[in-house]
Design an enzyme around this catalytic site. Structure first.
Site, PDB file in Angstrom:
ATOM      1  N   ARG A 100      22.626  -6.475 -23.924  1.00 20.34           N
ATOM      2  CA  ARG A 100      22.232  -5.585 -22.818  1.00 20.34           C
ATOM      3  C   ARG A 100      20.768  -5.767 -22.463  1.00 20.34           C
ATOM      4  O   ARG A 100      20.104  -4.845 -21.993  1.00 20.34           O
ATOM      5  CB  ARG A 100      22.433  -4.131 -23.231  1.00 20.34           C
ATOM      6  N   CYS A 102      15.987  -6.395 -29.795  1.00 21.46           N
ATOM      7  CA  CYS A 102      16.542  -7.610 -30.370  1.00 21.46           C
ATOM      8  C   CYS A 102      16.535  -8.694 -29.301  1.00 21.46           C
ATOM      9  O   CYS A 102      16.980  -8.455 -28.173  1.00 21.46           O
ATOM     10  CB  CYS A 102      17.979  -7.380 -30.809  1.00 21.46           C
ATOM     11  N   ASP A 121      27.420 -13.277 -26.832  1.00 24.43           N
ATOM     12  CA  ASP A 121      27.891 -13.174 -25.447  1.00 24.43           C
ATOM     13  C   ASP A 121      27.216 -14.156 -24.496  1.00 24.43           C
ATOM     14  O   ASP A 121      26.233 -14.790 -24.848  1.00 24.43           O
ATOM     15  CB  ASP A 121      27.649 -11.760 -24.924  1.00 24.43           C
ATOM     16  N   CYS A 181      19.952  -9.379 -27.733  1.00 27.71           N
ATOM     17  CA  CYS A 181      20.703  -8.222 -27.215  1.00 27.71           C
ATOM     18  C   CYS A 181      21.529  -8.596 -25.993  1.00 27.71           C
ATOM     19  O   CYS A 181      21.052  -9.208 -25.053  1.00 27.71           O
ATOM     20  CB  CYS A 181      19.749  -7.103 -26.841  1.00 27.71           C
ATOM     21  N   ARG A 201      39.565   5.083 -25.372  1.00 24.88           N
ATOM     22  CA  ARG A 201      38.194   5.287 -25.841  1.00 24.88           C
ATOM     23  C   ARG A 201      37.156   4.817 -24.824  1.00 24.88           C
ATOM     24  O   ARG A 201      37.411   3.904 -24.043  1.00 24.88           O
ATOM     25  CB  ARG A 201      37.976   4.587 -27.185  1.00 24.88           C
ATOM     26  N   ARG A 250      37.030   0.882 -20.736  1.00 27.98           N
ATOM     27  CA  ARG A 250      37.790  -0.352 -20.648  1.00 27.98           C
ATOM     28  C   ARG A 250      39.119  -0.248 -21.379  1.00 27.98           C
ATOM     29  O   ARG A 250      40.125  -0.786 -20.955  1.00 27.98           O
ATOM     30  CB  ARG A 250      36.972  -1.498 -21.230  1.00 27.98           C
ATOM     31  N   TYR A 251      39.111   0.397 -22.528  1.00 26.26           N
ATOM     32  CA  TYR A 251      40.326   0.515 -23.333  1.00 26.26           C
ATOM     33  C   TYR A 251      41.003   1.843 -23.009  1.00 26.26           C
ATOM     34  O   TYR A 251      40.342   2.799 -22.625  1.00 26.26           O
ATOM     35  CB  TYR A 251      39.966   0.458 -24.814  1.00 26.26           C
ATOM     36  N   LYS A 254      37.435  -7.168 -26.587  1.00 26.75           N
ATOM     37  CA  LYS A 254      37.258  -7.981 -27.789  1.00 26.75           C
ATOM     38  C   LYS A 254      38.544  -8.701 -28.168  1.00 26.75           C
ATOM     39  O   LYS A 254      39.596  -8.086 -28.256  1.00 26.75           O
ATOM     40  CB  LYS A 254      36.819  -7.085 -28.935  1.00 26.75           C
ATOM     41  N   ASP A 306      33.981 -11.243 -27.327  1.00 31.35           N
ATOM     42  CA  ASP A 306      34.095 -10.240 -26.265  1.00 31.35           C
ATOM     43  C   ASP A 306      34.304 -11.024 -24.980  1.00 31.35           C
ATOM     44  O   ASP A 306      33.406 -11.737 -24.524  1.00 31.35           O
ATOM     45  CB  ASP A 306      32.836  -9.358 -26.212  1.00 31.35           C
ATOM     46  N   CYS A 323      15.180   1.205 -27.613  1.00 31.85           N
ATOM     47  CA  CYS A 323      15.479   0.847 -28.983  1.00 31.85           C
ATOM     48  C   CYS A 323      14.161   0.766 -29.724  1.00 31.85           C
ATOM     49  O   CYS A 323      13.111   0.545 -29.114  1.00 31.85           O
ATOM     50  CB  CYS A 323      16.165  -0.505 -29.043  1.00 31.85           C
TER      51      CYS A 323
HETATM   52  C1  PLP Z   1      33.697  -2.423 -28.348  1.00 32.68           C
HETATM   53  C2  PLP Z   1      34.057  -1.466 -27.345  1.00 32.68           C
HETATM   54  C3  PLP Z   1      34.791  -0.329 -27.663  1.00 32.68           C
HETATM   55  C4  PLP Z   1      35.271  -0.037 -29.065  1.00 32.68           C
HETATM   56  O1  PLP Z   1      36.179  -0.984 -29.484  1.00 32.68           O
HETATM   57  P1  PLP Z   1      36.833  -0.903 -30.928  1.00 32.68           P
HETATM   58  O2  PLP Z   1      37.578  -2.180 -31.057  1.00 32.68           O
HETATM   59  O3  PLP Z   1      37.684   0.318 -30.920  1.00 32.68           O
HETATM   60  O4  PLP Z   1      35.705  -0.771 -31.909  1.00 32.68           O
HETATM   61  C5  PLP Z   1      35.112   0.551 -26.646  1.00 32.68           C
HETATM   62  N1  PLP Z   1      34.728   0.334 -25.380  1.00 32.68           N
HETATM   63  C6  PLP Z   1      34.021  -0.765 -25.034  1.00 32.68           C
HETATM   64  C7  PLP Z   1      33.642  -0.971 -23.627  1.00 32.68           C
HETATM   65  C8  PLP Z   1      33.651  -1.698 -26.010  1.00 32.68           C
HETATM   66  O5  PLP Z   1      32.948  -2.778 -25.669  1.00 32.68           O
HETATM   67  S1  SF4 Z   2      21.123  -5.160 -29.848  1.00 37.07           S
HETATM   68 FE1  SF4 Z   2      20.166  -4.307 -27.974  1.00 37.07          FE
HETATM   69  S2  SF4 Z   2      20.888  -2.212 -27.851  1.00 37.07           S
HETATM   70 FE2  SF4 Z   2      21.220  -2.934 -29.965  1.00 37.07          FE
HETATM   71  S3  SF4 Z   2      19.429  -2.337 -31.129  1.00 37.07           S
HETATM   72 FE3  SF4 Z   2      19.095  -4.390 -30.425  1.00 37.07          FE
HETATM   73  S4  SF4 Z   2      17.983  -4.165 -28.490  1.00 37.07           S
HETATM   74 FE4  SF4 Z   2      18.909  -2.207 -28.950  1.00 37.07          FE
END
Ligand code: PLP
Ligand code: SF4
Length: 435
Positions: free
Chosen positions: A134, A129, A293, A132, A116, A112-113, A337, A330, A125
């Site tokens: 995801r 959580c 989220d 979570c 990175r 996305r960025y 973010k 986010d 996991c």
């Molecule tokens: C959070 C995130 C990152 C890392 O973001 P930083 O602000 O550099 O910590 C990179 N890619 C994705 C998709 C993210 O959600």
């Molecule tokens: S937030 Fe989701 S991905 Fe992270 S440790 Fe918890 S269950 Fe696992």
């Protein structure tokens, strides 16, 4: 459980992460027995239905942190034990609010960025959580990343030279074996343009015994590695988690923490202040505080953004600057973010900025009368500032940065949906969801 860890052999087993994994709690019966509680038939049916949709897994260690006197209001219990409210689907909920799938050039990579990527290396996991983001992915057998998939992700990174920062994510990367993780880390390290590797893991919180000497040996080999963990409440910082953190920092790995702001768990300035204090005492730098989220089943965990800003107001200035995380939302729809917080710049004129501090003192900063802005045309050789980096990159400004730059004459950023409206493509405008 209590009985088992009271003998030396019991204790040794208890501290073995594989024993913890083998004895992970998946059934409501076990939880009922441990806390001597009984769910009625209807409650139980709803909890079972919730578990069908979003699996339950709690390590014995993490469950042992729950106050047996009052499990229902316990912050650890609430993060681990399902709630029927998870079945509620709010109108605004989304399956993939962060567009992790849409922004995925190859399976398992989210790019996305500009510089990175996230590389999903695991989908399990130690503890699932309840909050979570995801949820729909973790624990799902169909989305376990295969070695081939990870290979493909590595190929993408290899072939994409703008990537200088790789985040290993999941699930939890530390649930992989030391050998497998070693292979992934080594492969990523071999890519010349990758400068930094990060791992996001919740094991120091829910399974601190995973941080073994063997694992630390693997991690230590990579001098550009950073680790981010996920503590949400001061009660999660125990002698075992402190030991795990110490193993990591004493081998030279910088540690950060990402918390999620959760209703009825940590949405309180005093709890948050205690959390960040305990983190820095253990050499963990609070990195992000996330607004919860819009994923399905999280509605009951969400707070207002106002609560987050109130917490930030209670931290900045009131405690050490490096104990203050950045509060981020986010953006739904994959916008990334967005930092939010109290406003400290309250007014501005051509020669003065009016600021307020954490105590409410309003002050004036006189702008310099003679400041000459360095007009930037990206011609670094002729500039009075000295960059002089070998092969310094030509920069391509994006976003607001582009509006501010001198070398690009763009003056307005227009969402693509508005462009469509201007061109009279109303139908598309109305249905277009990406801004
Ligand atoms: C959070 C995130 C990152 C890392 O973001 P930083 O602000 O550099 O910590 C990179 N890619 C994705 C998709 C993210 O959600
Ligand atoms: S937030 Fe989701 S991905 Fe992270 S440790 Fe918890 S269950 Fe696992």
């Amino acid at each position: 459980m209590q009985g088992e860890n009271s003998t030396p052999e019991g204790m040794e087993k208890w501290r073995d992460w594989k024993w913890q994994m083998r004895n992970t709690i998946h059934s409501v019966d076990t939880v009922e027995k441990i806390f001597d509680i009984k769910l009625d038939k209807e409650q139980r049916a709803l909890i079972e239905e919730t578990i069908e949709k979003f699996p339950m897994a709690i390590t014995p260690y993490y469950l042992s942190l729950v106050d047996p006197e009052d499990p229902w209001s316990d912050p650890v219990f609430k993060q681990a034990f399902p709630d029927r409210k998870e079945l509620y689907v709010a109108k605004t909920d989304m399956e993939d609010p962060l567009h992790e799938d849409k922004d995925s050039p190859v399976p398992g990579v989210t790019h996305r960025y500009p510089d990175r990527v996230l590389l999903h290396v695991s989908n399990t996991c130690a503890m699932y959580c309840r909050h979570c983001t995801r949820k729909r992915k973790v624990g799902d057998r169909d989305s376990i990343p295969s070695r081939e998939q990870i290979q493909e992700g590595l190929d993408y990174i290899r072939n994409t030279p703008v990537i200088r920062d790789v985040l290993l994510s999941g699930g939890d990367p530390f649930l992989l074996s030391d050998e497998y993780l070693d292979w992934i880390l080594t492969e990523v390290s071999k890519i010349p343009h990758v400068e930094v590797i990060r791992i996001g893991t919740r094991t120091p919180v829910v399974l601190p015994y995973r941080i073994t000497d063997g694992l630390v040996e693997v991690l230590k080999k990579h001098e550009n590695l950073w680790i981010n963990t996920h503590f949400n409440h001061p009660r999660e910082i125990t002698s075992s988690s402190k030991k795990a953190l110490k193993k990591l920092w004493s081998s030279g790995i910088p540690l950060g923490n990402q918390s999620v702001l959760l209703a009825d768990i940590n949405d309180c300035p005093r709890i948050m202040k205690e959390l960040v204090h305990q983190l820095v005492r253990n050499r963990v730098r609070p990195y992000y505080l996330y607004q919860c989220d819009l994923s399905e089943g999280l509605e009951h965990f969400r707070t207002s953004i106002g609560k987050g800003i109130e917490i930030m107001e209670s931290l900045r200035g009131h405690t050490s600057g490096f104990a203050v995380p950045t509060y981020v939302v986010d953006a739904p729809g994959g916008g990334g973010k967005i930092p939010v917080g109290p406003n400290y710049l309250i007014s501005w004129s051509t020669n003065k900025a009016i600021l307020r501090n954490f105590e409410g003192v309003i002050t004036t900063y006189q702008e310099p009368t003679e400041y000459k802005h360095n007009l930037c045309d990206l011609n670094c050789d002729k500039c009075t500032l000295q960059l002089k980096l070998e092969g310094a990159d030509e920069e391509q400004a994006i976003g607001i940065q582009r509006l501010l730059s001198d070398y690009d004459d763009m003056i307005t950023l227009t969402p693509s949906s508005l462009e469509k409206r201007k061109e009279g493509r109303w139908e598309e405008y109305k249905t277009n969801e990406d801004i």
